[in-house]
Motif scaffolding. Structure first.
Motif, PDB file in Angstrom:
ATOM      1  N   SER A 103       0.843  -1.205   0.000  1.00 35.19           N
ATOM      2  CA  SER A 103       0.000   0.000   0.000  1.00 35.19           C
ATOM      3  C   SER A 103       0.875   1.251   0.000  1.00 35.19           C
ATOM      4  O   SER A 103       2.063   1.213   0.315  1.00 35.19           O
ATOM      5  CB  SER A 103      -0.903   0.006   1.236  1.00 35.19           C
ATOM      6  N   ARG A 104       0.218   2.352  -0.349  1.00 35.70           N
ATOM      7  CA  ARG A 104       0.887   3.645  -0.363  1.00 35.70           C
ATOM      8  C   ARG A 104       1.387   4.021   1.024  1.00 35.70           C
ATOM      9  O   ARG A 104       2.510   4.498   1.187  1.00 35.70           O
ATOM     10  CB  ARG A 104      -0.145   4.695  -0.803  1.00 35.70           C
ATOM     11  N   ALA A 105       0.542   3.738   2.020  1.00 33.70           N
ATOM     12  CA  ALA A 105       0.901   4.090   3.398  1.00 33.70           C
ATOM     13  C   ALA A 105       2.173   3.357   3.830  1.00 33.70           C
ATOM     14  O   ALA A 105       3.074   3.956   4.429  1.00 33.70           O
ATOM     15  CB  ALA A 105      -0.242   3.756   4.339  1.00 33.70           C
ATOM     16  N   ARG A 107       4.453   2.164   1.855  1.00 32.62           N
ATOM     17  CA  ARG A 107       5.587   2.668   1.081  1.00 32.62           C
ATOM     18  C   ARG A 107       6.127   3.967   1.680  1.00 32.62           C
ATOM     19  O   ARG A 107       7.338   4.174   1.765  1.00 32.62           O
ATOM     20  CB  ARG A 107       5.167   2.878  -0.374  1.00 32.62           C
ATOM     21  N   ILE A 108       5.202   4.825   2.101  1.00 37.51           N
ATOM     22  CA  ILE A 108       5.629   6.100   2.698  1.00 37.51           C
ATOM     23  C   ILE A 108       6.317   5.859   4.037  1.00 37.51           C
ATOM     24  O   ILE A 108       7.383   6.403   4.314  1.00 37.51           O
ATOM     25  CB  ILE A 108       4.410   7.047   2.875  1.00 37.51           C
ATOM     26  N   ALA A 109       5.727   4.991   4.882  1.00 31.33           N
ATOM     27  CA  ALA A 109       6.301   4.736   6.214  1.00 31.33           C
ATOM     28  C   ALA A 109       7.685   4.119   6.098  1.00 31.33           C
ATOM     29  O   ALA A 109       8.551   4.359   6.932  1.00 31.33           O
ATOM     30  CB  ALA A 109       5.383   3.829   7.019  1.00 31.33           C
ATOM     31  N   SER A 111       9.768   4.629   3.597  1.00 32.28           N
ATOM     32  CA  SER A 111      10.710   5.432   2.811  1.00 32.28           C
ATOM     33  C   SER A 111      11.780   5.974   3.763  1.00 32.28           C
ATOM     34  O   SER A 111      11.494   6.252   4.933  1.00 32.28           O
ATOM     35  CB  SER A 111       9.978   6.579   2.115  1.00 32.28           C
ATOM     36  N   VAL A 114      11.099   9.141   6.137  1.00 29.18           N
ATOM     37  CA  VAL A 114      10.080   8.943   7.178  1.00 29.18           C
ATOM     38  C   VAL A 114      10.589   7.976   8.243  1.00 29.18           C
ATOM     39  O   VAL A 114      10.463   8.234   9.450  1.00 29.18           O
ATOM     40  CB  VAL A 114       8.754   8.428   6.548  1.00 29.18           C
ATOM     41  N   CYS A 159      13.450  -0.809   6.451  1.00 33.85           N
ATOM     42  CA  CYS A 159      13.825   0.108   5.368  1.00 33.85           C
ATOM     43  C   CYS A 159      15.247  -0.178   4.904  1.00 33.85           C
ATOM     44  O   CYS A 159      15.533  -0.182   3.704  1.00 33.85           O
ATOM     45  CB  CYS A 159      13.691   1.543   5.878  1.00 33.85           C
ATOM     46  N   ARG A 169      15.899  -2.271  -2.670  1.00 30.13           N
ATOM     47  CA  ARG A 169      16.398  -0.972  -3.121  1.00 30.13           C
ATOM     48  C   ARG A 169      17.912  -1.072  -3.276  1.00 30.13           C
ATOM     49  O   ARG A 169      18.545  -1.978  -2.737  1.00 30.13           O
ATOM     50  CB  ARG A 169      16.062   0.079  -2.072  1.00 30.13           C
TER      51      ARG A 169
END
Lengths: 247, 154
Positions: A103-105, A107-109, A111, A114, A159, A169
């Motif tokens: 989910s987007r959430a 992915r943001i958390a 990153s 963040v 991460c 990544r």
């Protein structure tokens, strides 16, 4: 004691998952299971005496912090309960879990900015402002701080290590994130040592002992995390090489 | 496991240099921490004269040197596996990395940013000169090693 029951329940769930895999003949490396039990042990220890003694010397608090925010997340990232759940849960729950993971959430958390801000920023706020004193005297807030340490530690570790099913990544970016986070941690420990922070948490000597423990404990956590990142890279490169030499 | 024969000749010069440099920085950080802080107790964890900029620089370089060490070792292991290690370049990188870090530590961190000194209650000048000279010699030796390689190529 607050963490013991949930930790043991989670451990039992993990063991059940491993049994399901084995019963259908799938492999699950033993080191992941061992890491899962280390995480259970760490979580139980961090929330029980002597580590969770109110008003004890500051070094005990620092040790508790290291276990919750660094040791348990590192053990958990090796144990990778998310991957185990994806392999054992029924299809519907599996889809739900994947949807959350992608989910987007999430992915943001996960990153770098963040994750680093939540983990390092939280620790800075806690130790360098008067927040430590406030949290110590409010049980619920204290519990929330511990939950934050654990969750933010997990976000940062996930991460940087990026275990499956997260996309890998590039390694230099992840190592840079690790250096930024670990360097900020070192800096924080030195500032605490230099200025006798957090105020009111003990005598000057106790504070210095705690700050040094945070500093060197942080180094160990950083080393372990770096080894996880690079051993993952080494194994992936090895598979690529083996594949290329067969082709 | 065994490398294919056609790659036997093809060393990886860039990666060899990189692995060496990372290991060099790592060794410098490791020596600083274990020998001078822990074994000799010459360096202090913190002294009151250290400025904020010194703490910031020290924190990130200290963290960076551990990661550099681990990354350098894995990169080198991968080079060996591919039979692609150019030994001269690994050494050149190692000397440049170690010398460069030592010089940065001696000139910028210890002097310019006022981080803890090399040793206390002694006349500092010989220590500073020895520290920076060692770093400088290693750096120059590494660069010479690198240059020789380039000029030897037709």
């Amino acid at each position: 004691m607050t963490g013991t029951v949930p930790a043991v329940l989670a451990g039992v769930g993990y063991a059940w998952g491993v049994r399901v895999l084995h019963s259908r003949g799938d492999r699950w490396p033993w080191h992941r299971t061992a890491a899962a039990w280390l995480a259970v042990l760490g979580l139980a220890a961090a929330t029980s005496p002597p580590l969770a003694t109110d008003g004890g010397p500051f070094a005990l608090h620092a040790a508790q912090h290291l276990v919750l925010a660094s040791a348990v997340p590192i053990a958990l990232v090796v144990a990778n309960p998310v991957l185990l759940a994806l392999r054992t849960l029924p299809l519907r729950q599996r889809r739900l879990l994947l949807a959350v993971a992608h989910s987007r959430a999430a992915r943001i958390a996960l990153s770098p900015p963040v994750a680093v801000t939540l983990a390092v920023g939280g620790t800075w706020l806690y130790y360098l402002t008067g927040f430590y004193d406030v949290a110590e005297s409010h049980p619920l807030l204290h519990l929330a701080v511990h939950a934050h340490m654990l969750l933010a530690g997990c976000l940062l570790t996930w991460c940087v290590v990026a275990p499956a099913p997260l996309p890998a990544r590039t390694v230099p970016v992840r190592l840079l994130v690790l250096v930024v986070a670990a360097g900020s941690h070192d800096l924080l420990a030195k500032l605490m040592y230099a200025h006798g922070l957090p105020v009111g948490a003990g005598t000057a000597d106790q504070l210095r002992a705690g700050a040094q423990l945070l500093y060197y404990g942080g180094d160990v956590a950083e080393l372990l995390t770096a080894v996880l990142v690079l051993s993952g890279w080494y194994a992936r490169e090895g598979r690529r090489l083996a594949h290329a030499s067969r082709a | 496991m065994s490398a294919p024969s056609q790659s036997q000749q093809a060393t990886l010069p860039g990666r060899s240099l990189g692995a060496g440099a990372l290991m060099g920085v790592g060794v410098a950080g490791f020596l600083d921490e274990t020998v001078f802080h822990q074994l000799l107790h010459w360096h202090h964890f913190y002294d009151k004269s250290t400025a904020a900029a010194g703490l910031v620089s020290d924190g990130y370089f200290h963290a960076g040197s551990w990661v550099a060490m681990v990354a350098g070792l894995f990169l080198y292991a991968d080079l060996q596996r591919r039979a692609g290690a150019d030994r001269r370049r690994v050494w050149a990188g190692g000397l440049v990395g170690w010398g460069g870090f030592q010089l940065y530590d001696g000139l910028v961190q210890h002097k310019l940013l006022g981080l803890h000194q090399i040793r206390y209650h002694v006349h500092l000048l010989p220590y500073d000169v020895a520290w920076d000279l060692a770093g400088g010699i290693a750096l120059v030796a590494g660069l010479l090693l690198l240059r020789e390689r380039v000029t030897r190529r037709p």
